[in-house]
Design an enzyme around this catalytic site. Structure first.
Site, PDB file in Angstrom:
ATOM      1  N   LEU A  40       0.892  -1.155   0.000  1.00 35.32           N
ATOM      2  CA  LEU A  40       0.000   0.000   0.000  1.00 35.32           C
ATOM      3  C   LEU A  40       0.929   1.203   0.000  1.00 35.32           C
ATOM      4  O   LEU A  40       1.846   1.267   0.819  1.00 35.32           O
ATOM      5  CB  LEU A  40      -0.874   0.041   1.265  1.00 35.32           C
ATOM      6  N   ASP A  41       0.728   2.155  -0.905  1.00 37.87           N
ATOM      7  CA  ASP A  41       1.651   3.282  -0.948  1.00 37.87           C
ATOM      8  C   ASP A  41       1.539   4.123   0.321  1.00 37.87           C
ATOM      9  O   ASP A  41       0.598   3.987   1.095  1.00 37.87           O
ATOM     10  CB  ASP A  41       1.472   4.107  -2.228  1.00 37.87           C
ATOM     11  N   ARG A  42       2.509   4.976   0.529  1.00 43.97           N
ATOM     12  CA  ARG A  42       2.592   5.751   1.766  1.00 43.97           C
ATOM     13  C   ARG A  42       1.358   6.609   1.993  1.00 43.97           C
ATOM     14  O   ARG A  42       0.951   6.850   3.124  1.00 43.97           O
ATOM     15  CB  ARG A  42       3.853   6.616   1.739  1.00 43.97           C
TER      16      ARG A  42
END
Length: 193
Positions: A40-42
């Protein structure tokens, strides 16, 4: 393990810049040798699975195994139905050769005053920043993404930063799906001979 990853946390086992990672959020995760299942991206939040069973990683993350992931997405604006249909059928993202796999989009609400639309998007693949890139392509930037579900595992009542062990039922369903996927792979490899 099921973790509710908050925004701002890196999906990695370590970070050379010293930023907090998902491993930092689970006491004893390094001793358990937990690894994130996918990414999951930041700037995204929500359900992230972690495992110490390396044999599961490929099967849980490779798009050929069709693990569906449900995301609650908030975008700017009110796109035309034709634009949403284009995204749901699959689009070629910048820097890619092949189109995205078809996805399901369930519209939940639109607020005129804020000009924000809320929807659920169900993917069976996870290209880098895929949802953000799909909606940028049609001119509607994503404001928020929260993953609600990964296969049979749901976020349930977790709050950002909380985690729980998977239930026996969730593990059983994941293993059944993985066994079916392994049989499917074996059958397709067998037909090559």
């Amino acid at each position: 393990v099921a973790l509710y990853k908050p925004k701002g946390i890196i999906t990695s086992t370590s970070d050379e810049k010293g930023r907090r990672t998902v491993i930092d959020m689970i006491a004893g995760a390094d001793q358990l040798r937990l690894l994130p299942v996918g990414r999951l991206d930041r700037d995204s939040a929500g359900l992230l699975l972690l495992t110490n069973d390396n044999s599961w990683l490929h099967i849980l993350t490779h798009p050929s195994f069709d693990h569906q992931k449900r995301y609650r997405v908030i975008i700017q604006g009110n796109p035309l139905n034709s634009a949403l249909q284009k995204v749901s059928k699959g689009v070629v993202l910048e820097g890619e050769i092949l189109p995205t796999k078809p996805c399901q989009i369930d519209l939940l609400s639109y607020d005129n005053s804020s000009d924000l639309m809320v929807m659920d998007v169900i993917l069976s693949e996870g290209k880098n920043r895929q949802i953000r890139r799909m909606f940028e392509l049609i001119g509607h930037p994503v404001k928020n993404i929260t993953r609600l579900q990964y296969g049979p595992v749901k976020l349930k009542q977790l709050r950002p930063g909380d985690w729980r062990y998977l239930s026996d039922s969730e593990v059983k369903k994941l293993k059944q799906k993985n066994l079916k996927a392994q049989i499917k792979t074996f059958d397709s490899e067998k037909s090559d001979y």
